[in-house]
Design a protein around this motif. Structure first.
Motif, short mmCIF file in Angstrom:
data_model
loop_
_atom_site.label_atom_id
_atom_site.label_comp_id
_atom_site.label_asym_id
_atom_site.label_seq_id
_atom_site.Cartn_x
_atom_site.Cartn_y
_atom_site.Cartn_z
N GLU A 25 0.83 -1.21 0.00
CA GLU A 25 0.00 0.00 0.00
C GLU A 25 0.86 1.26 0.00
O GLU A 25 0.58 2.21 -0.74
CB GLU A 25 -0.94 0.01 1.20
CG GLU A 25 -1.90 1.19 1.19
CD GLU A 25 -2.93 1.13 2.30
OE1 GLU A 25 -3.68 2.10 2.43
OE2 GLU A 25 -2.98 0.12 3.02
N THR A 49 0.47 -13.70 -9.59
CA THR A 49 0.34 -13.29 -8.20
C THR A 49 -0.10 -11.83 -8.12
O THR A 49 0.56 -10.96 -8.65
CB THR A 49 1.68 -13.44 -7.45
OG1 THR A 49 2.13 -14.78 -7.58
CG2 THR A 49 1.55 -13.07 -6.00
N LYS A 52 -1.03 -8.17 -2.20
CA LYS A 52 -1.98 -7.64 -1.22
C LYS A 52 -1.37 -6.46 -0.48
O LYS A 52 -0.16 -6.44 -0.22
CB LYS A 52 -2.38 -8.73 -0.24
CG LYS A 52 -3.07 -9.88 -0.94
CD LYS A 52 -3.55 -10.89 0.07
CE LYS A 52 -3.95 -12.15 -0.57
NZ LYS A 52 -5.13 -12.49 -1.03
N ASN A 53 -2.20 -5.48 -0.12
CA ASN A 53 -1.74 -4.20 0.41
C ASN A 53 -1.02 -4.28 1.75
O ASN A 53 -0.14 -3.47 2.00
CB ASN A 53 -2.92 -3.23 0.54
CG ASN A 53 -3.38 -2.70 -0.79
OD1 ASN A 53 -2.66 -2.77 -1.77
ND2 ASN A 53 -4.59 -2.18 -0.81
N HIS A 54 -1.35 -5.19 2.62
CA HIS A 54 -0.81 -5.19 3.98
C HIS A 54 0.53 -5.93 4.12
O HIS A 54 1.13 -5.93 5.19
CB HIS A 54 -1.83 -5.77 4.96
CG HIS A 54 -2.13 -7.22 4.71
ND1 HIS A 54 -2.97 -7.63 3.69
CD2 HIS A 54 -1.69 -8.34 5.32
CE1 HIS A 54 -3.04 -8.95 3.70
NE2 HIS A 54 -2.28 -9.41 4.68
N TYR A 60 7.36 -10.36 0.10
CA TYR A 60 7.13 -10.85 -1.27
C TYR A 60 8.45 -11.08 -2.02
O TYR A 60 8.42 -11.45 -3.18
CB TYR A 60 6.28 -9.86 -2.06
CG TYR A 60 4.79 -10.01 -1.85
CD1 TYR A 60 4.15 -11.22 -2.12
CD2 TYR A 60 4.02 -8.96 -1.41
CE1 TYR A 60 2.78 -11.36 -1.95
CE2 TYR A 60 2.65 -9.09 -1.24
CZ TYR A 60 2.05 -10.29 -1.51
OH TYR A 60 0.69 -10.43 -1.35
#
Length: 73
Positions: A25, A49, A52-54, A60
């Motif tokens: 994010e 893939t 996701k923001n969190h 990753y």
């Protein structure tokens, strides 16, 4: 500090500098300032893939010089 290249697949490549401890994010917010699009409309992918923001860039395993695919929702 690392530099990540985002490719929007329309011929535009954006280089973004950030920290490995930043979340997706946070990265999207920095990217949105450079391209002029709201950060919540940005989708980042690598292969199949969707990031996701969190979760952080470190988690990753995104490192310096890596290419990400940029999509708009």
């Amino acid at each position: 500090m690392i530099e990540i290249i985002c490719n929007d697949r329309l011929g535009k490549k954006i280089k973004v500098k950030c920290l490995p401890s930043d979340t997706i994010e946070d990265f999207k917010k920095i990217l949105s300032l450079q391209i002029g699009t709201s950060f919540d409309k940005i989708i980042l992918k690598k292969g199949y893939t969707i990031f996701k923001n969190h979760i952080t860039l470190e988690d990753y395993e995104i490192h310096d010089g890596m290419n990400l695919e940029l999509y708009y929702s």
